[in-house]
Scaffold this motif. Sequence first.
Motif, PDB file in Angstrom:
ATOM      1  N   THR A  88      45.695  36.650  40.807  1.00  0.00           N
ATOM      2  CA  THR A  88      44.426  36.586  42.444  1.00  0.00           C
ATOM      3  C   THR A  88      43.032  36.381  42.066  1.00  0.00           C
ATOM      4  O   THR A  88      42.604  36.129  42.912  1.00  0.00           O
ATOM      5  CB  THR A  88      45.710  37.579  43.677  1.00  0.00           C
ATOM      6  N   LEU A  89      43.153  37.734  41.028  1.00  0.00           N
ATOM      7  CA  LEU A  89      41.548  38.438  41.346  1.00  0.00           C
ATOM      8  C   LEU A  89      40.853  37.702  39.920  1.00  0.00           C
ATOM      9  O   LEU A  89      39.567  37.720  40.525  1.00  0.00           O
ATOM     10  CB  LEU A  89      41.600  39.640  41.742  1.00  0.00           C
TER      11      LEU A  89
ATOM     12  N   ARG B 242      46.786  46.056  51.604  1.00  0.00           N
ATOM     13  CA  ARG B 242      46.324  45.206  50.106  1.00  0.00           C
ATOM     14  C   ARG B 242      45.676  43.979  49.689  1.00  0.00           C
ATOM     15  O   ARG B 242      44.540  43.537  48.856  1.00  0.00           O
ATOM     16  CB  ARG B 242      48.153  45.995  49.375  1.00  0.00           C
ATOM     17  N   VAL B 243      47.078  43.283  50.312  1.00  0.00           N
ATOM     18  CA  VAL B 243      46.265  41.530  50.877  1.00  0.00           C
ATOM     19  C   VAL B 243      44.583  41.163  50.850  1.00  0.00           C
ATOM     20  O   VAL B 243      43.974  40.701  50.669  1.00  0.00           O
ATOM     21  CB  VAL B 243      46.868  40.878  51.312  1.00  0.00           C
TER      22      VAL B 243
ATOM     23  N   LEU C 111      43.721  49.808  44.928  1.00  0.00           N
ATOM     24  CA  LEU C 111      44.139  49.223  46.173  1.00  0.00           C
ATOM     25  C   LEU C 111      45.649  49.783  46.358  1.00  0.00           C
ATOM     26  O   LEU C 111      46.844  49.642  46.836  1.00  0.00           O
ATOM     27  CB  LEU C 111      44.597  47.657  46.556  1.00  0.00           C
TER      28      LEU C 111
ATOM     29  N   TYR D  66      38.396  45.624  36.718  1.00  0.00           N
ATOM     30  CA  TYR D  66      39.439  45.937  37.621  1.00  0.00           C
ATOM     31  C   TYR D  66      40.513  46.029  36.980  1.00  0.00           C
ATOM     32  O   TYR D  66      41.012  45.679  36.298  1.00  0.00           O
ATOM     33  CB  TYR D  66      39.590  44.699  38.241  1.00  0.00           C
TER      34      TYR D  66
ATOM     35  N   ARG E  47      41.878  42.743  48.991  1.00  0.00           N
ATOM     36  CA  ARG E  47      42.376  41.865  48.017  1.00  0.00           C
ATOM     37  C   ARG E  47      41.125  40.864  47.493  1.00  0.00           C
ATOM     38  O   ARG E  47      40.169  40.281  47.449  1.00  0.00           O
ATOM     39  CB  ARG E  47      43.751  41.104  47.464  1.00  0.00           C
TER      40      ARG E  47
ATOM     41  N   SER F   6      37.522  39.725  46.691  1.00  0.00           N
ATOM     42  CA  SER F   6      37.085  38.802  45.918  1.00  0.00           C
ATOM     43  C   SER F   6      36.215  37.857  46.332  1.00  0.00           C
ATOM     44  O   SER F   6      35.122  37.740  45.180  1.00  0.00           O
ATOM     45  CB  SER F   6      38.488  37.772  46.318  1.00  0.00           C
TER      46      SER F   6
ATOM     47  N   GLU G 253      48.295  41.245  42.056  1.00  0.00           N
ATOM     48  CA  GLU G 253      46.647  41.804  41.750  1.00  0.00           C
ATOM     49  C   GLU G 253      45.858  40.920  41.193  1.00  0.00           C
ATOM     50  O   GLU G 253      45.170  39.981  40.828  1.00  0.00           O
ATOM     51  CB  GLU G 253      46.613  43.036  42.467  1.00  0.00           C
TER      52      GLU G 253
ATOM     53  N   THR H 230      44.764  47.843  37.140  1.00  0.00           N
ATOM     54  CA  THR H 230      46.235  47.261  37.830  1.00  0.00           C
ATOM     55  C   THR H 230      47.048  47.273  37.088  1.00  0.00           C
ATOM     56  O   THR H 230      47.482  46.561  35.719  1.00  0.00           O
ATOM     57  CB  THR H 230      45.731  46.026  38.928  1.00  0.00           C
TER      58      THR H 230
END
Lengths: 286, 361
Positions: B199-200, B169-170, B161, B189, B173, B177, B196, B191
Amino acid sequence: MRYRNATAYRFLTPYLLIFAVFWIWPIISSFLISFQATRTVPWRFAPTFNWGRLIGDSAFFNALKNTLLILVIQVPVMISLAIVMAVLLNSPLLKARGLYRFAFFAPVVVGEVAYSAVFRLMFSLDFGIVNKLLNSVGLPKVDWFSNVTPAMALIMIAVTWRWAGYNAIIILAGLQSIPEDVYEAATLDRVSKVKQFFHITLPLLKPVIVFCAVLSIIGTMQLFTEPFLITERGGPGGGTETLGLLLYRQGFRSLNFGYASAIAYTMAGLAIAITLVQLWLTREPK
Amino acid sequence: MAAVTLTNVVKRFGSFEVVHGADIDIADGEFVVFVGPSGCGKSTLLRMIAGLEDISGGKIAIGGKVVNDVEPADRGIAMVFQSYALYPHMTVEQNLSFGLRMNGNPKADTERRVKRAAEILCIDELMQRRPKQLSGGQRQRVAIGRAIVREPQVFLFDEPLSNLDAELRVQMRVEISRLHKELGVTMVYVTHDQTEAMTLADRIVVLKGGNVEQIGAPLDLYDDPANRFVAGFIGSPKMNFITAKVVETSNSAATVELINHGGARLRKPLCKALPAVGAEVVLGVRPEHFFEVGEGDCDIPVKADVAEHLGSVSYVYANAGAEELIVEREAARQRASGDHFTVSIKAERALLFDKTGARIR
Ligand SMILES: Nc1ncnc2c1ncn2[C@@H]1O[C@H](COP(=O)(O)OP(=O)(O)OP(=O)(O)O)[C@@H](O)[C@H]1O
Ligand SMILES: [Mg+2]
């Protein structure tokens, strides 16, 4: 704004003058000359004199045939060779890359006369290294200069030697602009190196290859040095005479400027036509 | 579906070691995020799992099978690149089907897979376009679609992202998910964005300089970081670090003096070995863990330098002694620059680190 432009043009004037006198004017002038009978004094206007002769001139068609033959065989062979050379140059396994790059490019900067002389020596019937090599592997000697087919082959070999490296360097630049991760994605997609070459590398190189092909076509249409110096003015017996040579003979040996101008315009017209067809055939799909 | 196990994995470029023995267990179906600052070796680890980099030492197993010497295409993985790595001269449809076509996959099956991927990602409309004619977000979808088409056991994402704008991006994301829930496959993933990661992830692997600093669920890392690096990396804005000195230890508690704050003292109960008296330590307090005067165990006066009002909360960048502190306030209690006010620290909400950055528990 206008004033700024005027200043710029004043600085450009010397160049524009020279460009006009030595480029624009000859182009216009030779077009006009092609419609004049130039073997009489004074020249007189005769629109069909040269162009009519061209249509029926077997020497012209011979030169045209030779030029197109070289074009059709030599350009594809050379471009293919250049692609292979570029791919090898781009290989991470290659050591001393700079040296090879120089070696490939070197033929372009070698003087034409020197290179032609060396080719004549190398291909000479009794002393040439090429015939010695052929003999040593059990093949018969070839008389490169007195038969038409070997002479044509010789011209094509020479031109290819001279320009393949140059094209390879241009194609190499194109290769290096293809991002590495596209190949990584293909590797993950289980696409073999060979398939990657045909399905990714070649399509992405297409614009560069077309560019090289156009340059080569224009160059070959004007081919002069090699048949003039290596096969001695289009020998044997006009067997390697090209349009460039015919133009030279007409214009500067026979001083028939009108006919030479008509030939020049034919060459330019053909080069443009072939290039347009080429561009059309390889255009980007919409 | 498959678990991924890294055992003492080492990577060297020439003599330069960039990953120093990573042990990571990724369960089947788990969403694991590698996070860490630039150059810490996240991409290198991911590329080793993919098979795009050789493994210099240790073992990587996918689905219980060691894959050190298995070709990338045979590992059952699919990767989404940061730069998308789409084939520029092919349409979206050709991009999706290329791998299958090249391998002689039956046409009907290829079509089915491409159609399914297009539906999942809502890119049906774009099938005849070329990458050049797509927006960044659409390209991203196609790149993910190409991974889905392979029907892999493990998805690998390398900063997918980072080329998108904040809003997209949000959105992506959330979509990744959702994809994870829908497909139920293992995802790894990478990052460098801790939001990120938080949240993921089911679990986060925090990396630094080629070492695994900590592995854990997002909230575990947030509440109970193993060291100062993890504490500072997870959470936004960053945790505040206040220089302190141990002045007294007794009864499984250490009392520390905040040296830049006029001798304010905090008694911190500890359950493991107590630090030596006189030792230099660091007290970590998150911006959201400053309380009103009297609510905590230790008050420190501060002066607001700059206040950022985000609506629901405000962040006050406060100067206290020689230290800059970030204090989160509810909007109603916002401060203007130049205000003097006092904040309070609760012992249970403060973390103690020794000089080397290790946690004192
Ligand atoms: N091909 C290579 N040759 C030598 N060193 C490399 C190579 N690839 C990466 N490195 C080094 O390995 C280290 C880790 O690189 P890596 O790309 O894994 O970092 P990263 O965590 O993905 O960083 P970023 O967030 O910037 O992408 C870096 O110090 C980098 O310089
Ligand atoms: Mg990276």
